[in-house]
Scaffold this motif. Sequence first.
Motif, PDB file in Angstrom:
ATOM      1  N   LYS A 149       0.842  -1.200   0.000  1.00 41.74           N
ATOM      2  CA  LYS A 149       0.000   0.000   0.000  1.00 41.74           C
ATOM      3  C   LYS A 149       0.878   1.250   0.000  1.00 41.74           C
ATOM      4  O   LYS A 149       1.974   1.262   0.564  1.00 41.74           O
ATOM      5  N   LEU A 150       0.371   2.324  -0.620  1.00 44.40           N
ATOM      6  CA  LEU A 150       1.144   3.561  -0.743  1.00 44.40           C
ATOM      7  C   LEU A 150       0.371   4.755  -0.204  1.00 44.40           C
ATOM      8  O   LEU A 150      -0.752   5.032  -0.630  1.00 44.40           O
ATOM      9  N   PHE A 151       1.006   5.454   0.737  1.00 39.93           N
ATOM     10  CA  PHE A 151       0.485   6.708   1.282  1.00 39.93           C
ATOM     11  C   PHE A 151       1.345   7.851   0.750  1.00 39.93           C
ATOM     12  O   PHE A 151       2.544   7.688   0.549  1.00 39.93           O
ATOM     13  N   PHE A 152       0.725   9.011   0.566  1.00 45.50           N
ATOM     14  CA  PHE A 152       1.469  10.210   0.210  1.00 45.50           C
ATOM     15  C   PHE A 152       1.502  11.171   1.392  1.00 45.50           C
ATOM     16  O   PHE A 152       0.459  11.629   1.858  1.00 45.50           O
ATOM     17  N   TYR A 153       2.712  11.443   1.878  1.00 42.94           N
ATOM     18  CA  TYR A 153       2.914  12.539   2.836  1.00 42.94           C
ATOM     19  C   TYR A 153       2.754  13.836   2.058  1.00 42.94           C
ATOM     20  O   TYR A 153       3.334  13.997   0.978  1.00 42.94           O
ATOM     21  N   HIS A 154       1.994  14.782   2.593  1.00 39.76           N
ATOM     22  CA  HIS A 154       1.818  16.059   1.907  1.00 39.76           C
ATOM     23  C   HIS A 154       1.861  17.196   2.919  1.00 39.76           C
ATOM     24  O   HIS A 154       1.085  17.223   3.877  1.00 39.76           O
ATOM     25  N   SER A 155       2.789  18.115   2.702  1.00 44.91           N
ATOM     26  CA  SER A 155       2.951  19.242   3.616  1.00 44.91           C
ATOM     27  C   SER A 155       1.925  20.336   3.329  1.00 44.91           C
ATOM     28  O   SER A 155       1.825  20.827   2.204  1.00 44.91           O
ATOM     29  N   GLN A 156       1.189  20.699   4.368  1.00 46.18           N
ATOM     30  CA  GLN A 156       0.287  21.847   4.251  1.00 46.18           C
ATOM     31  C   GLN A 156       1.076  23.151   4.339  1.00 46.18           C
ATOM     32  O   GLN A 156       0.709  24.152   3.739  1.00 46.18           O
ATOM     33  N   ASN A 200      -4.215  10.309 -10.556  1.00 50.14           N
ATOM     34  CA  ASN A 200      -3.256   9.861 -11.570  1.00 50.14           C
ATOM     35  C   ASN A 200      -2.317   8.746 -11.125  1.00 50.14           C
ATOM     36  O   ASN A 200      -1.428   8.349 -11.884  1.00 50.14           O
ATOM     37  N   TYR A 201      -2.491   8.235  -9.906  1.00 44.47           N
ATOM     38  CA  TYR A 201      -1.524   7.275  -9.368  1.00 44.47           C
ATOM     39  C   TYR A 201      -2.177   5.997  -8.851  1.00 44.47           C
ATOM     40  O   TYR A 201      -1.635   5.318  -7.992  1.00 44.47           O
ATOM     41  N   GLY A 202      -3.343   5.674  -9.401  1.00 42.78           N
ATOM     42  CA  GLY A 202      -4.019   4.461  -8.984  1.00 42.78           C
ATOM     43  C   GLY A 202      -4.548   4.569  -7.568  1.00 42.78           C
ATOM     44  O   GLY A 202      -4.763   5.669  -7.041  1.00 42.78           O
ATOM     45  N   GLU A 203      -4.737   3.411  -6.958  1.00 42.84           N
ATOM     46  CA  GLU A 203      -5.261   3.403  -5.591  1.00 42.84           C
ATOM     47  C   GLU A 203      -4.230   3.984  -4.624  1.00 42.84           C
ATOM     48  O   GLU A 203      -3.068   3.570  -4.604  1.00 42.84           O
ATOM     49  N   VAL A 204      -4.651   4.952  -3.847  1.00 47.79           N
ATOM     50  CA  VAL A 204      -3.801   5.580  -2.841  1.00 47.79           C
ATOM     51  C   VAL A 204      -4.336   5.174  -1.475  1.00 47.79           C
ATOM     52  O   VAL A 204      -5.519   5.355  -1.182  1.00 47.79           O
ATOM     53  N   ALA A 205      -3.469   4.618  -0.644  1.00 42.60           N
ATOM     54  CA  ALA A 205      -3.909   4.118   0.663  1.00 42.60           C
ATOM     55  C   ALA A 205      -4.306   5.246   1.600  1.00 42.60           C
ATOM     56  O   ALA A 205      -5.178   5.068   2.454  1.00 42.60           O
ATOM     57  N   GLY A 206      -3.669   6.412   1.432  1.00 42.26           N
ATOM     58  CA  GLY A 206      -4.023   7.515   2.314  1.00 42.26           C
ATOM     59  C   GLY A 206      -3.151   8.741   2.085  1.00 42.26           C
ATOM     60  O   GLY A 206      -2.160   8.716   1.359  1.00 42.26           O
ATOM     61  N   ILE A 207      -3.563   9.831   2.726  1.00 43.72           N
ATOM     62  CA  ILE A 207      -2.810  11.090   2.721  1.00 43.72           C
ATOM     63  C   ILE A 207      -2.337  11.364   4.140  1.00 43.72           C
ATOM     64  O   ILE A 207      -3.130  11.366   5.084  1.00 43.72           O
ATOM     65  N   TRP A 208      -1.039  11.592   4.265  1.00 40.07           N
ATOM     66  CA  TRP A 208      -0.366  11.799   5.548  1.00 40.07           C
ATOM     67  C   TRP A 208       0.005  13.278   5.618  1.00 40.07           C
ATOM     68  O   TRP A 208       1.011  13.703   5.070  1.00 40.07           O
ATOM     69  N   PHE A 209      -0.847  14.081   6.269  1.00 39.38           N
ATOM     70  CA  PHE A 209      -0.629  15.528   6.314  1.00 39.38           C
ATOM     71  C   PHE A 209       0.356  15.926   7.415  1.00 39.38           C
ATOM     72  O   PHE A 209       0.454  15.285   8.464  1.00 39.38           O
ATOM     73  N   ASP A 210       1.036  17.037   7.160  1.00 40.09           N
ATOM     74  CA  ASP A 210       1.960  17.604   8.145  1.00 40.09           C
ATOM     75  C   ASP A 210       2.034  19.108   7.912  1.00 40.09           C
ATOM     76  O   ASP A 210       1.921  19.578   6.779  1.00 40.09           O
TER      77      ASP A 210
END
Length: 437
Positions: A149-156, A200-210
């Motif tokens: 599974k793949l999560f994307f960390y994304h900085s606010q 655009n990246y298929g199934e994404v397991a989640g978004i990891w905000f910071d």
Amino acid sequence: MKLTNPFYKTVILFVMITTVAYTQGKYEPAPENKKNREWFQDAKFGLFIHWGVYSVLGDGEWVMNQQQIPIKTYEKIPAFFNPTDFDAKAWVQMVKAAGMKYIAITSKHHDGFAMWDSKVSDYNIVKRTPYGKDVLKMLADECHKEGIKLFFYHSQLDWHHPDYFPRGNTGGNWTGRPENGDWYKYLDYMDAQLTELLTNYGEVAGIWFDGMWDKKDADWRLNKTYSLIHKLQPGALVGSNHHVAPYDGEDFQMFEKDLPGHNTTGFAPEQKIGDLPKETCETINHSWGFNLKDQNHKSRKELIQYLVKASGYGANFLLNVGPMPNGKIQTEHIERLKEMGEWLTANGETIYGTRGGPLTARDWGVTTQKGNKVYIHILDWQDESLVIPSWGKKIKSAKLFKDKSAVKFIENDFGITLKVPKTKLDEVDTIVELELK
């Protein structure tokens, strides 16, 4: 910052359409979201990856802020970022060998640089680096192929975008940004980039905000952003490293460099433990991003015991590595992950699919539970007898998990006494398996 206007306007229109029907009522997770929460709690172990153009300087992911590098100077760094040794397959195979079930990778950190082929802004790896490839796409494809599974960390938080205004506690006047900006325009930009990642990246397991902590009293418009994520991918889990109790719309609660309920870092003096699935993240040395001088690599024992403790607290362990600018992961870190995988091959039954056991954490260790089996993880105990409180369930049998040899036990008014010969104690984790009646 150059914006591709037609695409940007289309994405913003989509964001408005998908959120217009979203009410201020309490968030109700979709069935696929609830299913993924169960998977998440069972998974127990993941790899955190902090990787960006900052790795070129070898001084961690906060180097722009710590060295107060102005934007015009920092924008020169991508020209030196050419990770020709990046191998998505090798990364994913390393993850599988470590016994990890998911990856969380930085899509955009506080420096504002996108590690994918963003059409919203040209400040990204494809358009600004000699490498010119979308590493997130390559990693996502490999993860989907291998069942990781793949999560994307994304900085606010964003030290680069001109509309991140008013400024927060970091990224001050030294950046060279004008002292004005449209805060909600920045949030539209953030939602537009999230839309790219979620379509655009298929199934994404989640978004990891910071990064919310940078402006904790600002209107982050969480309701709109979270609803966008859940509409685009209902199964995706949303979490935020804001160091407070979870907000409505979040699907798991994270704890930075601390076990749930602890505050050794000082990051979360008022963080309450909620009812959502939990995760604790920690570094494999002392740094998140690649740090050339950081040789403080944690030992096999330290890392395994942290994984065990996290499981005892009912939390996942997200262990971080900071790849080098060439795309490779340090050999010391690869070796540590391999050692953890070997331990999990032998002992994973006591970790995967478990929940926190019937006893809260003790000085000697923790407990995990699965069905009618309770696993006593003795992490720090030198004597042959260990007395633990009774929790109202009778024990049918007790044995060492390692060799299945019987463990003598006594149940009485004082609790449960387990007798483990000193010769059977394990330096890292002596596991006693209790089967309940």
